[in-house]
Design a protein around this motif. Structure first.
Motif, mmCIF file in Angstrom:
data_model
loop_
_atom_site.group_PDB
_atom_site.id
_atom_site.type_symbol
_atom_site.label_atom_id
_atom_site.label_comp_id
_atom_site.label_asym_id
_atom_site.label_seq_id
_atom_site.Cartn_x
_atom_site.Cartn_y
_atom_site.Cartn_z
ATOM 1 N N UNK A 599 -3.969 10.332 12.907
ATOM 2 C CA UNK A 599 -4.945 10.936 12.003
ATOM 3 C C UNK A 599 -5.851 9.840 11.440
ATOM 4 N N UNK A 600 -7.169 10.090 11.459
ATOM 5 C CA UNK A 600 -8.160 9.165 10.920
ATOM 6 C C UNK A 600 -8.972 9.900 9.855
ATOM 7 N N UNK A 601 -9.290 9.212 8.753
ATOM 8 C CA UNK A 601 -9.944 9.893 7.647
ATOM 9 C C UNK A 601 -10.808 8.927 6.848
ATOM 10 N N UNK A 602 -12.023 9.360 6.482
ATOM 11 C CA UNK A 602 -12.896 8.687 5.521
ATOM 12 C C UNK A 602 -13.326 9.735 4.507
ATOM 13 N N UNK A 603 -13.024 9.501 3.260
ATOM 14 C CA UNK A 603 -13.221 10.493 2.194
ATOM 15 C C UNK A 603 -12.498 11.784 2.574
ATOM 16 N N UNK A 636 -8.893 5.298 6.701
ATOM 17 C CA UNK A 636 -7.446 5.471 6.622
ATOM 18 C C UNK A 636 -6.929 5.978 7.962
ATOM 19 N N UNK A 637 -5.948 5.271 8.517
ATOM 20 C CA UNK A 637 -5.367 5.628 9.814
ATOM 21 C C UNK A 637 -3.861 5.761 9.641
ATOM 22 N N UNK A 654 0.758 3.037 9.212
ATOM 23 C CA UNK A 654 -0.587 3.326 8.714
ATOM 24 C C UNK A 654 -1.415 2.049 8.670
ATOM 25 N N UNK A 655 -2.747 2.242 8.462
ATOM 26 C CA UNK A 655 -3.677 1.121 8.398
ATOM 27 C C UNK A 655 -4.861 1.522 7.523
ATOM 28 N N UNK A 656 -5.271 0.640 6.592
ATOM 29 C CA UNK A 656 -6.416 0.872 5.708
ATOM 30 C C UNK A 656 -7.428 -0.254 5.933
ATOM 31 N N UNK A 657 -8.700 0.144 6.208
ATOM 32 C CA UNK A 657 -9.761 -0.834 6.448
ATOM 33 C C UNK A 657 -10.977 -0.481 5.594
#
Length: 705
Positions: A599-603, A636-637, A654-657
């Protein structure tokens, strides 16, 4: 009518008389003009009377009774012009039965039937006559004017020189015409035509070359293997897309059977484009075969439910496939990869049948109305240029990275919708409520506001930002719709009733569309192009595009390549994330493996990949986009293991960039706003993910446009 030979040899013997007997070949009897070919030199000579005394017939007159049929060679000599019998003419009586005319009567009739002689006048005779007339006139003028010796000599010399020049020019011109005529009568062939004209003209078609029958024979022989490989490829490519876009009332959509039958694709023509660093081959394909394509659709209902199995048959497809061979290498086969794409959306027809148990063709037509846009959108998103499919031919150690062959955006197109005029009326009141939609990719469309009851609307909005992947060959498309408050047709067009109710309110009716080449705009980056474009109702796949006749629309556009943008100083823009693969993920299932998805998410906007079953090193190669993203946001991944049952999915890392880090990054090739590589997953024992991320700044063009 009996033939001439029969008339010559089947009559009874006559007693020769002094008036009718002569040497062989002498015409006798009453005069009756006709024309035959001479036996000696082929000249046409008159034949008089009903008898002709030839060497053969003169000797045969000595026999009594019927004359036997002569040898074939004698037939050919005696009858050079056989007379063909006609069913519309009565047979002539035998020679003995024909009453003889008196000589004086025959001579009178011959005199009446004689045509006047025809004289042929040639151009040389006319010139000779004119020259004679000229000489006579000159003599008359000399006599009347009585010129002196020197005057006469001067005029005679000038005339002689003028005549000599005329003769020289005449013979030179005639020889040139003869040479040109001989050249025009030649058949130069392909090589000769290429030597004369450089390249054959566009209107000249060598059909055997265009049809490439040799290639069709190869496809016919190898089709069973191609059919199996293509079907497996389509399953792997399309089923994940079906899973992503399936309606919520369905639990599963996939292929139950997939084969294109025994009839291979047919190549109608091949055209090769010239390029410096690649070979581009456009192949025209046509296919209409006995396919067996059966879908498997499972309704999202509790308990055991029988799956629907609609069958797609009577498929006919006409399209053009673009095949590119690059990069060039010094080792066989001398190219590293093959890039495959469709030049434009293909023309496709098919029939859907869901069986008698579910209503037969009645429900099949409803399914077709829902699947037809899905198939077209799938093709546009996945196969139509600039979308492409890259097939590596050689190892990466020999070719180097092939990322540049994959689809990637290279520029930004800013479009401002100004106004439209002469739009067709769609409402009962003789007006329309137009709204404009612009896009370069079918998955990312932008709309204007609705102008109520106006056939010549004007908009004053901020520009729309569109990504451009191939500025030299790509189009951006424009749709103009009429918005209705309620449309009953949209209520029954598909399966999802709740969705159809939503679409029935504010339903769209097409008023016209346009297709604009980006090449015309990209020639001058940063320059405003203000143009009117015709609107039509044709299909995108047509030779002339949508056409015209539905009004016009005015657009202001600017093209900017990414290299000219400054992402580090921008406040908002777009984020492109290409998810390539994962490796060394944690095993969550008892079998020692996992079923990962990401899952990938921005806002608030998120995306989810398909599930890669029983794989700790999944390959995805998926691209996602987010628009109007501020640089203070973050990506957010999260990775999960899919569990089938009441238990929840297992967390795998998970991963936050931060977006600002992507905007300020520069890759190894000097591209600004680009970050790519392997990133370690957090909150897990091990596991990595490979990403290629890019931040595209949106410049403020409100004052320019």
């Amino acid at each position: 009518m009996p033939s001439l030979r029969k008339r010559l040899f089947s009559r009874k013997k006559k007693k020769p008389s002094s008036e009718s007997v002569g040497p062989p070949g002498t015409p006798v009897g009453p005069v009756c003009e006709t024309s035959v070919t001479s036996l000696t030199n082929g000249a046409r000579a008159p034949v008089r009377g009903s008898d002709v005394v030839t060497p053969a017939s003169h000797e045969l007159k000595a026999f009594a009774g019927p004359v036997p049929d002569p040898a074939p060679e004698m037939k050919a000599a005696e009858s050079p012009l056989p007379v063909k019998e006609s069913p519309f003419v009565e047979a002539e009586p035998e020679m003995d039965d024909v009453p003889k005319e008196k000589p004086e009567v025959a001579e009178e009739r011959e005199a009446d039937n004689l045509e006047p002689a025809k004289y042929h006048v040639h151009a040389e005779q006319i010139l000779h006559g004119l020259a004679g007339v000229g000489v006579v006139l000159c003599m008359i003028l000399i006599k009347l004017l009585t010129p002196g010796f020197w005057e006469l000599s001067t005029f005679i010399g000038a005339g002689f020189v003028g005549g000599l020049c005329t003769v020289v020019f005449y013979f030179k011109n005639r020889s040139e015409k003869q040479a040109i005529g001989e050249m025009l009568r030649l058949n130069p062939g392909v090589k000769g035509l290429a030597a004369l004209m450089g390249d054959p003209p566009t209107w000249l078609s060598y059909r055997e070359k265009d049809k490439v029958e040799w290639l069709n024979k190869i496809l016919s022989q190898m089709w069973p293997f191609y059919d199996k490989a293509i079907c497996e490829h389509i399953k792997d490519l399309v089923e994940p897309v079906m899973e992503d876009v399936r309606p919520p009332i369905f639990k599963f959509i996939g292929f139950k059977k997939l084969t294109f039958g025994d009839v291979p694709f047919r190549v109608e023509g091949v055209h090769v484009e010239e390029a410096a660093d690649e070979v581009i081959m456009n192949v025209d394909l046509r296919w209409c075969g006995d396919s067996n394509i059966t879908l498997s659709i499972e309704p999202n209902l509790p308990g055991d439910v029988t799956r629907m199995a609609p069958t797609i048959s009577q498929i006919s497809v006409v399209g053009t496939v673009r095949i590119m061979f690059k990069p060039f290498l010094p080792t066989p086969p001398c190219f590293g990869a093959v890039v495959v794409s469709l030049v434009k959306p293909p023309m496709m027809k098919f029939k859907i049948d869901v069986g008698k148990a579910l209503g037969g063709s009645a429900i099949g037509n409803t399914v077709k109305k829902a699947l037809y846009p899905f198939i077209n959108d799938t093709l546009v998103n996945m196969l139509v240029w600039p979308q492409r499919y890259v097939v590596p031919i050689m190892y990466e150690e020999d070719t180097g990275p092939l990322d540049h062959l994959e689809l990637r955006s290279v520029g930004l197109l800013m479009v401002k919708i100004v106004e439209a005029k002469d739009l067709p009326a769609a409402d009962m009141g003789g007006s329309s409520d137009p709204v404009v939609e612009v896009f370069t990719e079918a998955k990312r469309r932008f709309k204007s506001k609705v102008i109520k009851q106006n056939l010549n609307p004007k908009w004053d909005e901020e520009p729309k930002y569109l990504f451009v992947q191939e500025p030299r060959s790509q189009f951006f498309r424009v749709n103009v719709y009429d918005i209705d408050m309620f449309n009953a047709r949209s209520l029954v067009k598909g399966f999802n009733v709740i969705k159809n109710i939503k679409e029935s309110v504010g339903a769209e009716e097409l008023l016209g569309r346009a297709q604009v080449p980006i090449q015309q705009i990209s020639r001058h980056p940063g320059t405003v192009v203000d143009e009117w474009y015709d609107l039509g109702m044709g299909e995108w796949a047509g030779d002339l595009g949508p056409g015209s006749g539905c009004g016009q629309i005015r657009l202001r556009t600017i093209y900017q390549p990414f290299a000219s943008l400054k992402p580090s100083s921008a406040m908002f823009g777009a984020v492109i994330v290409k998810l390539l693969r994962c490796r060394n993920l944690v095993a969550k299932d008892a079998s020692g493996t996992s079923d990962p998805y990401i899952k990938l998410k921005i806002k608030s906007e998120g995306h989810q990949t398909y599930v890669s079953k029983q794989n700790l090193n999944p390959e995805f190669h998926l691209t996602y986009e987010w628009w109007n993203v501020n640089t203070d946001e973050e990506l957010k991944i999260k990775v999960f293991d899919k569990d089938y049952g009441p238990q929840s999915d297992d967390f795998m890392g998970e991963l936050y960039l931060p977006i600002s880090d992507i905007a300020k990054s520069t890759d190894s090739q000097g591209h600004k706003g680009v970050m790519k590589g392997w990133f370690k997953l957090e909150e897990t024992e091990h596991g990595e993910i490979e990403l290629h991320m890019q931040f595209i700044p949106f410049p403020d063009m409100r004052d320019v446009l």
